[in-house]
Design an enzyme around this catalytic site. Sequence first.
Site, PDB file in Angstrom:
ATOM      1  CD  GLU A   9       4.786 -19.802  35.445  1.00 43.14           C
ATOM      2  OE1 GLU A   9       3.633 -20.340  36.131  1.00 43.14           O
ATOM      3  OE2 GLU A   9       5.692 -20.630  34.805  1.00 43.14           O
ATOM      4  CB  CYS A  17       3.705 -22.087  32.718  1.00 38.79           C
ATOM      5  SG  CYS A  17       5.118 -23.305  32.849  1.00 38.79           S
ATOM      6  CE  LYS A  32       0.536 -22.163  35.768  1.00 41.82           C
ATOM      7  NZ  LYS A  32       1.761 -22.374  36.432  1.00 41.82           N
TER       8      LYS A  32
END
Length: 273
Positions: free
Chosen positions: A41, A156, A115
């Site tokens: 990330e 994440c 994300k």
Amino acid sequence: MSRAALFQMTTGIDPVANAAAIVAAVAEAQAGGAAMLFTPEMSGLLDRKRDRAAGSIVGESEDRVLAAVREAAAREGLWVHIGSLAVRPEGGDGRYANRAFVIDDTGEIRARYDKMHMFDVDLATGESWRESNAYAPGDKVVTVETPLGLLGLAICYDVRFPALFEALGRAKCDVIATPAAFTVPTGKAHWHLMQRARAVEASAFVLSAAQVGQHEDGRETYGHSLAIDPWGDVLLDMGGDKAGLGFVDLDPARIQEVRAQLPSLANRRTIAK
């Protein structure tokens, strides 16, 4: 058998330096026999000072890191999963996107994933994060065919939300990428647990390239880039001390072997609300 390379990074505040590190990793991964490279990330920029970072966050067409990695992928003939870059999306509400890219061996972008879940937390250590102040969440589940099989994308904090992985499991992903910049406190408590759980639930390989160590902006990240097999066994753990490249061989037969022994995807039922 397919070989993947994981690049554990200590990304800094200079996109040019970060791009150079990834380009070097592309060449090293290709020389090591990998079919695909995975980065963490925020591979292109990690800077908690948002005023300073703003000058380096641009649209896709202007992003120097994305352009450099696409060129390197084409030059080396290697697929690359950029765990994510901070980019300015077209339209929207003015916030950035935390966006993953899958680049093929000709340099073409095969998939993008924004994300979904924003890291808005207050930790007992005193660390406080409000990702949603600067980044808008995505709303699409993304899968893409790669040399490693069908790849599902997450980033994440997404790893804490099983509904996304339920969808990736229903899609019968062979591999799920969960690139990260985990904090040290949450990493120590939950990193291995979460990654192994997601692999078991989806009966898929999970590849987690991570940020590690002390960064220029003052933060510290947990590292321990992981490769997990569909049974939940750890195939690779790169530790929490330093950046570098790791390799792992993935046997696609292992996916079918696990799904035949423990057919949880086939046995799954819809839970009525």
